[in-house]
Design a protein around this motif. Structure first.
Motif, mmCIF file in Angstrom:
data_model
loop_
_atom_site.group_PDB
_atom_site.id
_atom_site.type_symbol
_atom_site.label_atom_id
_atom_site.label_comp_id
_atom_site.label_asym_id
_atom_site.label_seq_id
_atom_site.Cartn_x
_atom_site.Cartn_y
_atom_site.Cartn_z
ATOM 1 N N ALA A 74 -4.122 3.996 10.134
ATOM 2 C CA ALA A 74 -2.931 4.798 9.842
ATOM 3 C C ALA A 74 -1.737 4.337 10.670
ATOM 4 O O ALA A 74 -0.618 4.194 10.146
ATOM 5 N N VAL A 75 -1.957 4.093 11.963
ATOM 6 C CA VAL A 75 -0.863 3.697 12.845
ATOM 7 C C VAL A 75 -0.332 2.321 12.460
ATOM 8 O O VAL A 75 0.885 2.096 12.407
ATOM 9 N N TRP A 76 -1.223 1.386 12.200
ATOM 10 C CA TRP A 76 -0.815 0.026 11.810
ATOM 11 C C TRP A 76 0.020 0.064 10.530
ATOM 12 O O TRP A 76 1.102 -0.516 10.441
ATOM 13 N N ARG A 77 -0.476 0.775 9.541
ATOM 14 C CA ARG A 77 0.193 0.861 8.237
ATOM 15 C C ARG A 77 1.583 1.508 8.375
ATOM 16 O O ARG A 77 2.578 1.016 7.820
ATOM 17 N N CYS A 78 1.651 2.606 9.128
ATOM 18 C CA CYS A 78 2.932 3.302 9.290
ATOM 19 C C CYS A 78 3.912 2.485 10.123
ATOM 20 O O CYS A 78 5.127 2.507 9.871
ATOM 21 N N ARG A 79 3.411 1.756 11.106
ATOM 22 C CA ARG A 79 4.292 0.934 11.941
ATOM 23 C C ARG A 79 4.902 -0.205 11.130
ATOM 24 O O ARG A 79 6.094 -0.495 11.239
ATOM 25 N N VAL A 80 4.082 -0.861 10.317
ATOM 26 C CA VAL A 80 4.593 -1.955 9.482
ATOM 27 C C VAL A 80 5.644 -1.423 8.513
ATOM 28 O O VAL A 80 6.698 -2.045 8.305
ATOM 29 N N ALA A 81 5.382 -0.270 7.914
ATOM 30 C CA ALA A 81 6.367 0.319 6.997
ATOM 31 C C ALA A 81 7.658 0.658 7.730
ATOM 32 O O ALA A 81 8.763 0.453 7.209
ATOM 33 N N ALA B 276 -7.222 -7.985 12.318
ATOM 34 C CA ALA B 276 -7.118 -7.719 10.883
ATOM 35 C C ALA B 276 -5.753 -8.201 10.415
ATOM 36 O O ALA B 276 -4.758 -8.053 11.130
ATOM 37 N N GLU B 277 -5.705 -8.764 9.215
ATOM 38 C CA GLU B 277 -4.452 -9.356 8.726
ATOM 39 C C GLU B 277 -4.263 -9.042 7.249
ATOM 40 O O GLU B 277 -5.226 -8.929 6.489
ATOM 41 N N ALA B 278 -2.994 -8.884 6.860
ATOM 42 C CA ALA B 278 -2.641 -8.650 5.456
ATOM 43 C C ALA B 278 -1.164 -8.959 5.297
ATOM 44 O O ALA B 278 -0.443 -9.158 6.283
ATOM 45 N N SER B 279 -0.697 -9.006 4.072
ATOM 46 C CA SER B 279 0.746 -9.059 3.863
ATOM 47 C C SER B 279 1.290 -7.646 4.025
ATOM 48 O O SER B 279 0.573 -6.654 3.848
ATOM 49 N N ALA B 280 2.570 -7.547 4.366
ATOM 50 C CA ALA B 280 3.181 -6.228 4.531
ATOM 51 C C ALA B 280 3.089 -5.427 3.231
ATOM 52 O O ALA B 280 2.850 -4.215 3.241
ATOM 53 N N ASP B 281 3.251 -6.097 2.105
ATOM 54 C CA ASP B 281 3.185 -5.417 0.811
ATOM 55 C C ASP B 281 1.781 -4.891 0.535
ATOM 56 O O ASP B 281 1.603 -3.751 0.104
ATOM 57 N N GLU B 282 0.770 -5.744 0.788
ATOM 58 C CA GLU B 282 -0.614 -5.318 0.567
ATOM 59 C C GLU B 282 -0.955 -4.113 1.432
ATOM 60 O O GLU B 282 -1.615 -3.165 0.972
ATOM 61 N N LEU B 283 -0.493 -4.120 2.679
ATOM 62 C CA LEU B 283 -0.842 -3.041 3.602
ATOM 63 C C LEU B 283 -0.121 -1.748 3.247
ATOM 64 O O LEU B 283 -0.738 -0.674 3.195
ATOM 65 N N CYS B 284 1.173 -1.837 2.993
ATOM 66 C CA CYS B 284 1.972 -0.627 2.817
ATOM 67 C C CYS B 284 1.857 -0.031 1.416
ATOM 68 O O CYS B 284 1.899 1.184 1.246
ATOM 69 N N ARG B 285 1.740 -0.893 0.384
ATOM 70 C CA ARG B 285 1.601 -0.376 -0.980
ATOM 71 C C ARG B 285 0.154 -0.057 -1.324
ATOM 72 O O ARG B 285 -0.124 0.703 -2.257
ATOM 73 N N ARG C 37 12.209 6.674 14.060
ATOM 74 C CA ARG C 37 12.409 7.802 13.133
ATOM 75 C C ARG C 37 11.629 7.576 11.840
ATOM 76 O O ARG C 37 11.029 8.508 11.293
ATOM 77 N N ARG C 38 11.628 6.326 11.374
ATOM 78 C CA ARG C 38 10.863 6.020 10.158
ATOM 79 C C ARG C 38 9.368 6.158 10.414
ATOM 80 O O ARG C 38 8.626 6.654 9.555
ATOM 81 N N PHE C 39 8.918 5.733 11.597
ATOM 82 C CA PHE C 39 7.494 5.850 11.931
ATOM 83 C C PHE C 39 7.066 7.319 11.977
ATOM 84 O O PHE C 39 6.005 7.689 11.460
ATOM 85 N N MET C 40 7.884 8.147 12.598
ATOM 86 C CA MET C 40 7.568 9.579 12.676
ATOM 87 C C MET C 40 7.441 10.172 11.278
ATOM 88 O O MET C 40 6.543 10.984 11.011
ATOM 89 N N SER C 41 8.332 9.777 10.381
ATOM 90 C CA SER C 41 8.271 10.273 9.006
ATOM 91 C C SER C 41 7.001 9.791 8.314
ATOM 92 O O SER C 41 6.345 10.562 7.591
#
Length: 451
Positions: free
Chosen positions: A267-274, A316-325, A433-437
């Motif tokens: 969850a933290v990794w995904r939200c941080r990348v976003a 662990a590795e992914a593209s930003a799109d793969e992880l966030c979408r 602010r984006r991470f908190m959201s």
């Protein structure tokens, strides 16, 4: 947040209470890693249960306990040096020169420091010893201990240790020994073991390179930190409610089998990348610092009492799109798959790469992020006496730009008294602010969708 100045007494050099062996102790390949050549702090906060505050002899008891602990942990009373010929391998000269003790007072009450006590700790530099350049470790004391008495009778104990000698688990073990001895316990609850040969390379010394610095060191010294806005640090609590919400967002099998660490990290990794809004095709990574004391380390097992560095990274590795979408479930699977890469065979490979100066490590400056879990290091077992109650603590974490690239998980209790994992996050203001959201959404939306 409270601001204050600690009034420190003179730093005292405390030597072992009795004669100890004068010898040279080797460090493992992991201990000698360039990234560990720095000091790390463990800070613990204690409230007062009785009128009058801490016992008047507390400082002298702690100092005497430190001297006694250094009999058992006598390498920590020595000094580091490098082997000759440019191999950059570290050894400890067990010289019994001692550790540093500082007594201090601060005109602040424990409740003014925040609740729960999680990073960012207010005025933390006032509560820990000044060790100078934290990345200069050769020839300096390996342990610094500061005891700060607060206006309310509470006490803060901060131990700063050379990371090349001990990891987080080892630091808790050393501090527990000091506190137990200060409370009158006759011997350590767990006797320390050096045993660094268990994490040594199998390559004969004659076959090792002598002059070339490792890729990790070259990366650390040559790569400039990325320009960032002024960062802010906040801690996010994952208690029973948040963990249950994350599990409800996973399919049944994965929800049942996933560990708390996997859920939080995904969850933290995904939200941080976003929050950082990387380009969709950007490769992003999370590096997990996993403990070789764990169940994946089969042979030889590290014995109880081992206090050296026993942590290995896996990514662990992914593209930003793969992880966030993609789904949270996919992020959990990526974290789990990275953990499964940790085997005895992989550890041996890393030890040999370190010995040959060929281990590059993780590049955190290019889409990377590192997490380390200290929530189960045993901090809750630390006791200062029947008059005191542990109120919280952990590590202030890395400083500088590295603080924005890593998180160290810690245990704490929330306002309801529930056990939680605190995840510090350091980001520039807008990404924060984006991470908190994002974090709020990943728990609330998942919880609502299950109703």
């Amino acid at each position: 947040m409270a601001t204050f100045v600690a009034h420190r007494g003179k730093a005292e050099l405390v030597v072992p209470a009795r004669a100890t062996a004068h010898e040279v102790r080797p460090l493992s390949q992991i201990d000698s890693s360039p990234g560990l050549r720095q000091y790390m702090t463990l800070i613990e906060f204690f409230g007062c249960r009785v009128p009058g505050g801490a016992p008047k002899q507390l400082a002298s008891s702690l100092k005497a306990a430190l001297a006694e602990a250094l009999v058992y942990y006598y390498p920590v009373a020595g000094r580091l040096r490098e082997l000759p010929a440019g191999r950059r391998k570290l050894v400890v000269d067990c010289t019994a020169e001692g550790a540093v003790f500082v007594e201090a007072r601060a005109d602040v009450r424990l409740e003014e420091l925040g609740k729960p006590l999680v990073p960012p700790f207010p005025c933390v530099d006032e509560l820990i010893c000044d060790v100078g350049d934290v990345r200069t470790v050769i020839g300096k004391p390996l342990l610094y201990l500061q005891m700060t008495q607060l206006r309310c009778g509470g006490v803060v104990v901060a131990m700063t240790t050379c990371h090349s000698v001990a990891d987080g688990y080892g630091m808790v073990q050393i501090l527990k020994c000091i506190l137990d001895l200060a409370r009158g316990q006759p011997v350590p609850a767990v006797f320390p073991l050096w045993e660094r040969h268990l994490l040594a390379s199998s390559i004969p010394a004659a076959m090792l390179p002598k002059d070339e610095a490792s890729p990790t060191l070259r990366t650390l010294t040559s790569m400039p930190p990325p320009p960032i806005d002024e960062p802010v640090t906040k801690s996010f609590l994952f208690g029973p409610t948040e963990i249950a919400a994350l599990r409800r967002g996973l399919p049944g099998r994965l929800a049942r089998s996933s560990t708390v660490f996997e859920l939080i990290t995904a969850a933290v990794w995904r939200c941080r990348v976003a929050a950082l809004e990387y380009a969709p095709d950007k490769r992003v990574r999370v590096t997990l610092a996993k403990n070789a004391r764990g169940s994946w380390k089969r042979e030889p097992r590290l014995p109880p009492g081992f206090y050296g560095n026993a942590v290995m990274g896996t990514t662990a590795e992914a593209s930003a799109d793969e992880l966030c979408r993609g789904s949270l479930a996919r992020a959990v699977e990526l974290v789990h798959e990275a953990k499964m890469k940790l085997t005895d065979k992989r550890l041996r490979e890393v030890l040999d790469l370190l010995a040959r100066n060929e281990y590059a490590g993780a590049n955190l400056f290019d889409g990377g992020f590192a997490v380390s879990d200290m929530s189960r290091c045993g901090n809750a077992s630390l006791e200062l006496g029947s008059w005191a109650e542990r109120a919280g603590g952990g590590t202030p974490g890395a400083g500088g730009v590295l603080a924005t690239l890593s998180s160290i998980y810690m245990s704490c209790k929330d306002s309801n008294g529930d056990e939680c994992v605190a995840v510090p996050m350091c980001l520039p203001e807008l990404p924060m602010r984006r991470f908190m959201s994002q974090i709020s959404a990943v728990t609330k939306v998942i919880a609502i969708s299950s109703m």
